[in-house]
Design a protein around this motif. Structure first.
Motif, short mmCIF file in Angstrom:
data_model
loop_
_atom_site.label_atom_id
_atom_site.label_comp_id
_atom_site.label_asym_id
_atom_site.label_seq_id
_atom_site.Cartn_x
_atom_site.Cartn_y
_atom_site.Cartn_z
N ARG A 1 1.37 0.75 60.48
CA ARG A 1 1.92 -0.56 60.11
C ARG A 1 3.34 -0.39 59.60
O ARG A 1 3.62 0.56 58.87
N PRO A 2 4.22 -1.32 59.94
CA PRO A 2 5.61 -1.20 59.47
C PRO A 2 5.74 -1.10 57.95
O PRO A 2 6.62 -0.41 57.45
N GLY A 3 4.86 -1.72 57.20
CA GLY A 3 4.91 -1.67 55.75
C GLY A 3 4.71 -0.28 55.18
O GLY A 3 5.08 -0.01 54.02
N GLU A 4 4.16 0.63 55.97
CA GLU A 4 3.91 1.99 55.50
C GLU A 4 5.22 2.80 55.39
O GLU A 4 5.24 3.82 54.72
N VAL A 5 6.28 2.33 56.02
CA VAL A 5 7.56 3.04 55.97
C VAL A 5 8.06 3.12 54.53
O VAL A 5 8.51 4.18 54.08
N ALA A 6 7.97 2.04 53.80
CA ALA A 6 8.42 2.03 52.40
C ALA A 6 7.57 2.98 51.56
O ALA A 6 8.10 3.70 50.69
N ARG A 7 6.28 3.04 51.81
CA ARG A 7 5.40 3.96 51.08
C ARG A 7 5.77 5.41 51.37
O ARG A 7 5.82 6.24 50.47
N ALA A 8 6.07 5.70 52.63
CA ALA A 8 6.48 7.05 53.02
C ALA A 8 7.79 7.44 52.36
O ALA A 8 7.95 8.56 51.87
N ARG A 9 8.74 6.52 52.34
CA ARG A 9 10.04 6.77 51.71
C ARG A 9 9.88 7.08 50.23
O ARG A 9 10.46 8.03 49.71
N SER A 10 9.04 6.33 49.56
CA SER A 10 8.78 6.55 48.13
C SER A 10 8.11 7.90 47.90
O SER A 10 8.48 8.65 46.99
N PHE A 11 7.13 8.23 48.73
CA PHE A 11 6.44 9.52 48.65
C PHE A 11 7.44 10.67 48.76
O PHE A 11 7.47 11.57 47.93
N ALA A 12 8.27 10.65 49.80
CA ALA A 12 9.20 11.75 50.06
C ALA A 12 10.26 11.85 48.96
O ALA A 12 10.59 12.95 48.50
N SER A 13 10.79 10.72 48.54
CA SER A 13 11.81 10.73 47.47
C SER A 13 11.25 11.31 46.18
O SER A 13 11.92 12.07 45.48
N SER A 14 10.00 10.97 45.86
CA SER A 14 9.41 11.47 44.61
C SER A 14 9.14 12.97 44.69
O SER A 14 9.17 13.66 43.67
N GLU A 15 8.89 13.50 45.87
CA GLU A 15 8.62 14.93 46.02
C GLU A 15 9.84 15.80 45.72
O GLU A 15 9.70 16.98 45.44
N VAL A 16 11.04 15.25 45.84
CA VAL A 16 12.24 16.05 45.58
C VAL A 16 12.82 15.80 44.19
O VAL A 16 13.87 16.34 43.85
N PHE A 17 12.11 15.02 43.38
CA PHE A 17 12.58 14.77 42.02
C PHE A 17 12.76 16.09 41.28
O PHE A 17 11.89 16.94 41.27
N GLY A 18 13.91 16.28 40.67
CA GLY A 18 14.21 17.49 39.92
C GLY A 18 14.72 18.64 40.76
O GLY A 18 15.03 19.70 40.24
N LEU A 19 14.81 18.45 42.05
CA LEU A 19 15.34 19.48 42.96
C LEU A 19 16.74 19.07 43.41
O LEU A 19 17.10 17.89 43.32
N PRO A 20 17.53 19.99 43.93
CA PRO A 20 18.93 19.68 44.26
C PRO A 20 19.10 18.96 45.61
O PRO A 20 19.80 19.42 46.50
N PHE A 21 18.44 17.80 45.73
CA PHE A 21 18.56 17.01 46.95
C PHE A 21 18.84 15.57 46.59
O PHE A 21 18.45 15.10 45.52
N ASP A 22 19.48 14.87 47.48
CA ASP A 22 19.74 13.45 47.32
C ASP A 22 18.47 12.72 47.75
O ASP A 22 18.13 12.70 48.93
N ALA A 23 17.76 12.12 46.79
CA ALA A 23 16.50 11.44 47.08
C ALA A 23 16.71 10.31 48.07
O ALA A 23 15.84 10.03 48.89
N TYR A 24 17.87 9.64 48.01
CA TYR A 24 18.15 8.57 48.96
C TYR A 24 18.19 9.12 50.39
O TYR A 24 17.62 8.54 51.31
#
Length: 173
Positions: free
Chosen positions: A37-60
């Motif tokens: 479903r198209p709505g899952e894209v936002a969930r995926a983006r949030s998942f991936a951004s949170s996985e790099v929290f505290g690491l040297p990557f641009d979450a955006y």
């Protein structure tokens, strides 16, 4: 009220003007199943951004790459037909280290991936993989008889990945 010993802060080491919290060099692999479903894209983006929290990557940027890949996966899965809500035919696997992020998005369409950048800058479709290629160090696709997986490797700023690291993530040479 908690004493300082009950909630210890992570150790911090200082190097000249740079303060870096100690953290593991890599985290455990993370995984997320998604519906078609198209709505899952936002969930995926949030998942991936949170996985790099505290690491040297641009979450955006990590979120943008994930959005592009998951949008393609949702479109591929929906092109095959309707999927019941209880099924999650798309998956994201992610390994984040302080040197690189390996992101792998799998969908149930085993046909070859469509080419990138069809139609130029004003095209409504086909520019997503060009964006991914501009932000990632590498992109490749693996296939089996029932699915395809688009792999993306994102290096931290200033990091040149060694041949051993590339081999470890399974990048074809």
């Amino acid at each position: 009220m908690h004493s300082q010993d009950e909630n210890p802060s992570p150790p911090v080491r200082t190097s000249k003007s740079l303060v870096v919290a100690d953290r593991p060099a890599s985290r455990r692999p993370a995984w997320c199943g998604l519906r078609a479903r198209p709505g899952e894209v936002a969930r995926a983006r949030s998942f991936a951004s949170s996985e790099v929290f505290g690491l040297p990557f641009d979450a955006y940027e990590i979120g943008l790459i994930t959005s592009e890949l998951v949008t393609n996966a949702v479109n591929a899965a929906r092109a095959l037909g309707a999927w019941p809500d209880r099924m999650s035919p798309i998956s994201i696997r992610m390994i984040a280290t302080d040197r690189y992020v390996h992101l792998a998005v799998t969908d149930p369409d085993h046909r070859p991936l469509a080419g990138a950048d069809r139609g130029g800058r004003l095209a409504e479709y086909g520019r997503g993989l060009s964006i991914v290629d501009q932000l990632a160090a590498a992109r490749w696709v693996t296939y089996d008889e029932r699915s395809k997986t688009v792999h993306v490797l994102i290096a931290a700023t200033g990091v040149i990945l060694s041949p051993a690291e590339l081999e470890k993530v399974g990048m074809p040479t």
